[in-house]
Design an enzyme around this catalytic site. Structure first.
Site, PDB file in Angstrom:
ATOM      1  CG  LEU A   1      -4.869   6.781  -1.589  1.00 56.21           C
ATOM      2  CD1 LEU A   1      -3.719   6.363  -0.579  1.00 56.21           C
ATOM      3  CD2 LEU A   1      -4.280   8.044  -2.306  1.00 56.21           C
ATOM      4  CG  ASP A   2      -3.348   5.297  -8.236  1.00 61.46           C
ATOM      5  OD1 ASP A   2      -2.152   4.830  -8.016  1.00 61.46           O
ATOM      6  OD2 ASP A   2      -3.359   6.528  -8.382  1.00 61.46           O
ATOM      7  CE  LYS A   3      -0.731  -3.533  -8.152  1.00 61.21           C
ATOM      8  NZ  LYS A   3      -0.953  -4.625  -9.234  1.00 61.21           N
TER       9      LYS A   3
ATOM     10  CB  SER B   1      -1.271   6.582  -5.095  1.00 62.26           C
ATOM     11  OG  SER B   1      -1.509   7.151  -6.237  1.00 62.26           O
TER      12      SER B   1
END
Length: 237
Positions: free
Chosen positions: A105-107, A109
């Site tokens: 998951l991106d930072k 999210s």
């Protein structure tokens, strides 16, 4: 036991996923009986050789662990960050076994991220051919453009190819839910940007048949037997 691919031996030790193991091998960080191995696909008998990663001898994990972590916003999807930024290991410091994350998951999210030391499951869960479906809820700003559902379901041409959602549902005037099977970089955020939707929050609620449920932010729980069976069935394990 017989011959086994080196990346699987490393994954079975809970060091990283098979894909991560390939990166370790390629960078010259893996040795077998004192000899650095860089050749992809090399096979060895794990019971008769000494495999080392970064100079540390690895051992196969006998038991497997499967955790659901509710990743907070601002946390990196990595087990360790050399710059000291918040990472996934900060939330599982009481666990004694080595674990690695399944996908990312991106930072910015939030939501469900699976942690395990099962290399075979990780390999299948992150491989595009299995098309594991992920579900997200999105908090957005302002009114949604007319016809956005049809556009997202049909697909949008992005800089790295066509992207689309599998399902679309408006939950409220400020929240919507989509599902997708891709794992391309920032794919949902880029799709939303393409239809002029400003994302305020992006939360993953499902990873295949696994649900985040009521797991509190920053906490983890073990998968139950039913969840693990369902996940294995979806992945053909």
């Amino acid at each position: 036991m017989g011959q086994m691919r080196l990346n699987k031996i490393i994954a079975d030790a809970g060091i990283t996923s098979r894909r991560g193991a390939d990166e370790l091998i390629e960078s010259g960080r893996v040795s077998v009986d004192g000899i650095t191995i860089r050749e992809m696909g090399s096979k060895f008998d794990p019971d008769s050789v000494q495999v080392m990663v970064d100079g540390e001898t690895i051992t196969r994990s006998v038991s497997k662990s499967y955790l659901v972590l509710h990743k907070p916003k601002g946390v990196l999807s990595t087990m360790y960050d050399p710059d000291g930024r918040p990472s996934l290991s900060d939330f599982i410091d009481l666990r004694k076994e080595r674990l690695f994350h399944v996908g990312r998951l991106d930072k910015d999210s939030e939501g469900l991220i699976l942690l395990t030391n099962d290399g075979d499951l990780t390999f299948r869960a992150t491989h595009p051919s299995f098309g594991l479906e992920k579900t997200y809820i999105i908090e957005h700003e302002g009114k949604l453009p007319t016809g956005i559902d049809k556009i997202l379901l049909k697909g949008i041409e992005l800089e790295d190819g066509m992207g689309r959602v599998l399902t679309y549902k408006e939950l409220s005037p400020t929240w919507l839910e989509v599902s997708i099977h891709e794992g391309r970089y920032h794919i949902i955020r880029r799709l939303m940007e393409a239809v002029d939707v400003q994302v305020l929050r992006l939360i993953r609620t499902h990873f295949g048949p696994i649900s985040l449920g009521d797991t509190p932010e920053g906490r983890w729980r073990n998968l139950n037997e039913g969840e693990l069976t369902n996940l294995r069935n979806v992945l053909g394990l």
